[in-house]
Design an enzyme around this catalytic site. Sequence first.
Site, mmCIF file in Angstrom:
data_model
loop_
_atom_site.group_PDB
_atom_site.id
_atom_site.type_symbol
_atom_site.label_atom_id
_atom_site.label_comp_id
_atom_site.label_asym_id
_atom_site.label_seq_id
_atom_site.Cartn_x
_atom_site.Cartn_y
_atom_site.Cartn_z
ATOM 1 N N CYS A 126 52.506 39.113 -9.714
ATOM 2 C CA CYS A 126 53.784 38.594 -10.201
ATOM 3 C C CYS A 126 54.937 39.682 -10.325
ATOM 4 C CB CYS A 126 53.378 38.022 -11.633
ATOM 5 S SG CYS A 126 52.338 39.494 -12.615
ATOM 6 N N HIS A 234 58.707 39.236 -16.879
ATOM 7 C CA HIS A 234 58.440 40.651 -16.428
ATOM 8 C C HIS A 234 59.893 41.154 -15.934
ATOM 9 C CE1 HIS A 234 54.284 40.372 -16.417
ATOM 10 N NE2 HIS A 234 54.111 40.319 -15.154
#
Length: 333
Positions: A126, A234
């Site tokens: 990710c 994130h």
Amino acid sequence: MKIAVVGATGLVGTKMLQVLEERNFPVTELVPVASARSVGKQVTFKGKSYSIVSMEDAIAARPQIALFSAGGDTSKEWAPRFAEAGITVIDNSSAWRMDPARPLVVPEVNAHVLKNTDKIIANPNCSTIQMVVALKPLHDKYKINRVVVSTYQSVTGTGKAAVDQLMNERQGKEGPMAYKYQIDLNALPQIDVFLDNGYTKEEMKMVNETKKIMGDDNIRVTATTVRIPTVGGHSESVNVEFANEYDLGELRDVLAQAPGVIVQDDPAQQLYPMPLWAHEKDEVFVGRIRRDETQEKTVNMWIVSDNLRKGAATNAVQIAEYLLREKLIEPGS
Ligand code: 2RA
């Protein structure tokens, strides 16, 4: 198309079902797969209820595509068996990512590497995905020499147990610990296990996967990955040194026109990307774009994206969409 989702009850698996539905991927039949204790339970997809089946039954159902998000060990064991049965696996674990025989794909960056003979396709980590979506157009224009990245990663990247730990801590409740330490009101400079070189596995994923996806082993990357008590996505502080000089305005335009990127950058309005806003979005948000005044040809940026969507489920579904669009896989074949 008949589609299997392996790991259908996890955070990423659930998001894969949501994204397939939202994007109206042409699913004629869903084959949800999960661990033995979930077999027989129901999942709802497009208003229809489907029973969770075992791996063996999923292979016997002969889906055209299987989206895997069930961990590296499961993938090592089962992805080849699905592939042998002619099923194209798009795998979210790290099991196949650095295998030179397997493509590692972020569609905006390197979909061109995909061939109709690829039966196991790796979905990258990710934190790597969101970074390369922003780096690729800059590499094409100015040629990147070196990247220094520090991440601020959501607990959803660890899974349900970590979200539960955070919520329990926030409510003052006791519960199982997904991390060695408290995560609420804290920052853990460790994501995944430590390796012999003192870096974590997550940090080395960012180093190695970036080179493979960008198709350039000369890009030097150094990373520090940190877990923080957020859930929406994130965030990354990224320092990029180019081989060539750049103009800041032009660089912003390059990013603004790049596929999958939204520039959110207006200091006067205190506008910059945040996990709170990136949550449930598919794009990669870039802001705080400014010259590194300590070094020539170098820029600083802040990159945020929803790690369960572009960082996992959406990227996997986009790969499936590309295979279909480019006729690298036949519907119903
Ligand atoms: C994390 N990179 O955030 C992982 C998830 N794939 O822990």
